[in-house]
Design an enzyme around this catalytic site. Structure first.
Site, PDB file in Angstrom:
ATOM      1  N   GLU A 165      37.325  84.778   9.804  1.00 31.36           N
ATOM      2  CA  GLU A 165      38.061  83.781  10.588  1.00 31.36           C
ATOM      3  C   GLU A 165      37.740  83.810  12.089  1.00 31.36           C
ATOM      4  O   GLU A 165      38.611  84.134  12.910  1.00 31.36           O
ATOM      5  CB  GLU A 165      39.567  83.974  10.387  1.00 31.36           C
ATOM      6  CG  GLU A 165      39.998  83.758   8.953  1.00 31.36           C
ATOM      7  CD  GLU A 165      41.508  83.827   8.764  1.00 31.36           C
ATOM      8  OE1 GLU A 165      42.218  84.242   9.705  1.00 31.36           O
ATOM      9  OE2 GLU A 165      41.976  83.477   7.680  1.00 31.36           O
ATOM     10  N   GLU A 373      40.448  83.907   0.842  1.00 32.51           N
ATOM     11  CA  GLU A 373      41.866  84.228   1.054  1.00 32.51           C
ATOM     12  C   GLU A 373      42.725  83.033   0.678  1.00 32.51           C
ATOM     13  O   GLU A 373      42.370  81.879   0.967  1.00 32.51           O
ATOM     14  CB  GLU A 373      42.170  84.579   2.516  1.00 32.51           C
ATOM     15  CG  GLU A 373      41.798  85.969   2.906  1.00 32.51           C
ATOM     16  CD  GLU A 373      42.181  86.302   4.344  1.00 32.51           C
ATOM     17  OE1 GLU A 373      43.239  85.814   4.829  1.00 32.51           O
ATOM     18  OE2 GLU A 373      41.414  87.033   4.987  1.00 32.51           O
TER      19      GLU A 373
HETATM   20  C1  BGC Z   1      43.787  86.885   7.924  1.00 32.93           C
HETATM   21  C2  BGC Z   1      44.519  88.059   7.316  1.00 32.93           C
HETATM   22  C3  BGC Z   1      46.017  87.819   7.444  1.00 32.93           C
HETATM   23  C4  BGC Z   1      46.364  86.577   6.657  1.00 32.93           C
HETATM   24  C5  BGC Z   1      47.841  86.228   6.622  1.00 32.93           C
HETATM   25  C6  BGC Z   1      44.388  85.558   7.614  1.00 32.93           C
HETATM   26  O1  BGC Z   1      44.434  84.814   8.793  1.00 32.93           O
HETATM   27  O2  BGC Z   1      42.426  86.955   7.612  1.00 32.93           O
HETATM   28  O3  BGC Z   1      44.121  89.211   7.970  1.00 32.93           O
HETATM   29  O4  BGC Z   1      46.756  88.918   7.042  1.00 32.93           O
HETATM   30  O5  BGC Z   1      45.684  85.488   7.204  1.00 32.93           O
HETATM   31  O6  BGC Z   1      48.311  85.894   7.885  1.00 32.93           O
END
Ligand code: BGC
Length: 469
Positions: A165, A373
């Protein structure tokens, strides 16, 4: 609702958020060690990742969770300063190598494919002291670190993410100053950092391409965050344009140079330039790539890695006073639809992921997509029976199914954030994203599955939603 054969079901973590062992066995400090140790209530209750989930010593417990779920993929990040304590290859910490070798070997022995992120927000403090991502010097350090990782682990790791990110990092760390180093540079620092992050990624991709690809036969990408956006008033041209700009500033800002032509979107360049002019800057606050750099950046990803959490409505908001900031440059206001339910900042909009996937497929020539993610937090204390959260995940999986079957999106892997409850950056341990509950009061840091973990395991077993709650 069977997913295509061979679909990848994963979960993700990041070094600082789970490992702990912040100074164990020769690890050097990262910016997050410094930042959390400084206190000052910038992190919830001044909590730190000093111990976190204890994964540095409890990897075997993580592996049990991974096996219990039946994951096909596990995404984790390397702590740069655990491997290279001062950020450079001048000194290499063998204990760090041994730790990650064990993780990789154990995963492979259990038939789990590692997806390895080189850098997930935790820059070595020694490099931050030299200017961090505001300085061009970091590009060379990152490239050398990447080469070191490819040569050390690349015989077994075939799926790499260079940077996690870059947009969130540039905005939070160098523009707003909410993440370390904690110094705001509104409207300038974010662009400068992003510029160097893109170049660092591209250099690392070229290193892989020219030095390792032939032998190792892996893939390298960068993980991009984007929310989905809809115009607040779908009949308003101004809001429709604002929605386009919102995606351009957060996603295309990185994806267009890397996947298409080596340069930022026109709408971003023109907006920052005209706002900079209005503010009396001699040139645009957005740096420019040279022609040579554009050539170097173009085409530097072997698949599209994206993150989805949430959506917003957007409205055009004129920046009349010429305020400094990235949202101010984009002239958009973000807000949720009043009917959307939320946990913290995550408004639950399952259909947003399908739209985002379709957008990426259309804009970027139907690439192979990995969702690296995807998640929803629970507030602490979180019930082990999280059936409600599962209901949201189930809807998300339905949307993924539609994206694959109806929209023909080339989605191959989906990684849930996160395997474990962990250190959620400035929210500390108050926000729990895990499939497994972790008791942060107990020194043994026991991991206990939430209902979502048990249901996710069924999805993985059936390669689809059949038989789930
Ligand atoms: C990040 C993680 C974070 C998740 C939830 C993403 O922006 O890569 O490190 O924990 O979002 O906020």
């Amino acid at each position: 609702m069977a997913f295509p054969a061979g679909f990848g079901w994963g979960a993700a973590t990041a070094a600082y958020q789970v490992e702990g062992g912040w100074n164990a066995d020769g690890k050097g400090p990262s910016v997050w060690d410094t930042f959390t140790h400084q206190g000052g209530e910038r992190v919830f209750k001044n909590q730190t990742g000093d111990v976190a989930c204890g994964s540095y010593t409890l990897w075997e417990e993580d592996l049990k969770c991974i096996k219990q779920l039946g994951l096909t993929h596990y995404r984790f990040s390397l702590s740069w300063s655990r491997l290279l304590p001062d950020g450079t290859t001048g000194f290499i910490n063998q204990k760090g190598i041994a730790y990650y070798n064990k993780i990789i070997d154990d995963l492979l022995a259990n038939g789990v494919i590692p997806i390895v992120t080189l850098y997930h927000f935790d820059l070595p403090q020694a490099l931050e002291d030299q200017g961090g991502w505001l300085s061009e010097a970091v590009i060379d350090s990152f490239n050398k670190y990447a080469q070191f990782c490819f040569s050390t682990f690349g015989d077994r790791v075939k799926q790499w993410i260079t940077i996690n990110e870059p947009g969130i990092l540039a905005l939070f760390a160098y523009d707003l100053g909410m993440f370390p180093p904690g110094v705001p540079h509104f409207g300038t620092g974010g662009y400068q950092a992003a510029h160097n992050l893109i170049k660092a990624h591209a250099r690392a991709w070229h290193s892989y391409d020219s030095l390792f690809r032939k032998e190792q036969k892996g893939m390298v990408s960068i993980a991009l965050f984007s929310g989905w956006v809809e115009p607040a008033d779908p009949n308003s041209m101004a809001d429709q344009e604002a929605a386009k700009r919102a995606i351009a500033f957060q996603l295309d800002f990185f994806a267009k140079p890397i996947f298409i032509d080596g340069d930022y979107p026109e709408v971003v360049k023109s907006h920052v330039a005209s706002m900079s002019k209005k503010q009396g800057y001699p040139s645009s606050r957005l740096p420019e790539f040279t022609e040579e750099e554009k050539k170097m950046i173009k085409g530097t990803a072997d698949f599209f890695a994206m993150h989805y959490y949430t959506a917003r409505l957007v409205k055009y908001r004129e920046n009349e006073k010429g305020e400094l900031g990235i949202c101010q440059d984009a002239e958009v206001d973000f807000f949720p639809d009043p009917s959307w339910k939320s946990v913290d900042w995550v408004y639950m909009v399952p259909w947003g992921i399908r739209k985002l996937l379709k957008y990426i497929a259309d804009m970027y020539n139907n690439p192979v997509i990995y969702i690296t993610e995807l998640g929803l937090p629970q507030k602490d204390p979180a019930p082990l029976d999280d059936t409600q959260r599962w209901e949201y995940f189930r809807q998300i999986f339905q949307e993924l199914f539609k994206a694959i079957q109806l929209d023909k999106v080339n989605l191959k892997v989906c990684c849930m954030w996160s395997l474990l409850d962990n250190f959620e950056w400035t929210q500390g341990y108050s926000s729990r994203f895990g499939l497994f509950h972790v008791d942060f009061e107990d020194p043994a840091r026991p991991r206990v599955p939430y209902t979502s973990a048990k249901e996710y395991a069924k999805i993985i077993r059936n390669n689809g939603l059949e038989g789930c709650l």
